[in-house]
Design a protein around this motif. Structure first.
Motif, PDB file in Angstrom:
ATOM      1  N   ILE A 197       1.125  -1.281 -16.019  1.00 18.86           N
ATOM      2  CA  ILE A 197       0.634  -1.625 -14.685  1.00 18.86           C
ATOM      3  C   ILE A 197      -0.612  -0.796 -14.380  1.00 18.86           C
ATOM      4  O   ILE A 197      -0.880   0.208 -15.048  1.00 18.86           O
ATOM      5  CB  ILE A 197       1.707  -1.406 -13.597  1.00 18.86           C
ATOM      6  N   SER A 198      -1.332  -1.198 -13.361  1.00 24.66           N
ATOM      7  CA  SER A 198      -2.493  -0.429 -12.921  1.00 24.66           C
ATOM      8  C   SER A 198      -2.044   0.879 -12.286  1.00 24.66           C
ATOM      9  O   SER A 198      -1.009   0.931 -11.615  1.00 24.66           O
ATOM     10  CB  SER A 198      -3.298  -1.222 -11.902  1.00 24.66           C
ATOM     11  N   PHE A 199      -2.840   1.925 -12.510  1.00 24.57           N
ATOM     12  CA  PHE A 199      -2.535   3.199 -11.865  1.00 24.57           C
ATOM     13  C   PHE A 199      -2.619   2.981 -10.358  1.00 24.57           C
ATOM     14  O   PHE A 199      -3.569   2.382  -9.872  1.00 24.57           O
ATOM     15  CB  PHE A 199      -3.529   4.280 -12.303  1.00 24.57           C
ATOM     16  N   PRO A 200      -1.623   3.437  -9.609  1.00 21.22           N
ATOM     17  CA  PRO A 200      -1.598   3.146  -8.169  1.00 21.22           C
ATOM     18  C   PRO A 200      -2.711   3.855  -7.405  1.00 21.22           C
ATOM     19  O   PRO A 200      -3.145   4.948  -7.779  1.00 21.22           O
ATOM     20  CB  PRO A 200      -0.225   3.660  -7.726  1.00 21.22           C
ATOM     21  N   LYS A 201      -3.141   3.219  -6.353  1.00 25.78           N
ATOM     22  CA  LYS A 201      -4.123   3.830  -5.452  1.00 25.78           C
ATOM     23  C   LYS A 201      -3.347   4.626  -4.410  1.00 25.78           C
ATOM     24  O   LYS A 201      -2.712   4.049  -3.534  1.00 25.78           O
ATOM     25  CB  LYS A 201      -4.969   2.748  -4.786  1.00 25.78           C
ATOM     26  N   ILE A 202      -3.357   5.940  -4.573  1.00 20.24           N
ATOM     27  CA  ILE A 202      -2.668   6.829  -3.631  1.00 20.24           C
ATOM     28  C   ILE A 202      -3.627   7.939  -3.228  1.00 20.24           C
ATOM     29  O   ILE A 202      -4.636   8.176  -3.888  1.00 20.24           O
ATOM     30  CB  ILE A 202      -1.348   7.383  -4.214  1.00 20.24           C
TER      31      ILE A 202
END
Length: 98
Positions: A6-11
């Motif tokens: 999955i894409s690295f989350p935007k946090i």
């Protein structure tokens, strides 16, 4: 071994104000529901990104923050693309009744 990428989350970036919550926010952002068991060794991110996050924890100057990432963070992997997270099926499992 079944896995998903999955894409690295935007946090939010790690700060003195949020470093304690960063790990749980990260794991929830990649699909952990907070109820099942979590085994971070079955989750991998890019080795360079892993080091950057560890450095960000250490920049907070909070005792042990970087160690939390080292001990409870995902695995660092050179083969995982920088913008991805690899999650193996063993990462999130139902608790075992003893």
């Amino acid at each position: 071994m079944k896995k998903k990428k999955i894409s690295f989350p935007k946090i939010d970036d790690i700060t003195v104000d949020n470093y304690e919550e960063y790990l749980s926010v990260f794991y929830r952002a990649i699909g952990w529901n907070g109820k099942c068991d979590l085994d971070p060794k079955y989750i991998s991110i890019n080795k360079n990104r892993w080091k950057e996050i560890c450095d960000d924890f250490n920049k907070t100057e909070q005792c042990g923050a970087g160690f939390a990432w080292m001990n409870w963070g995902p695995t660092a992997d050179e083969d995982t693309p920088y913008d991805k997270v690899i999650i193996h099926k063993e990462a999130f499992t139902q608790p075992q009744n003893i």
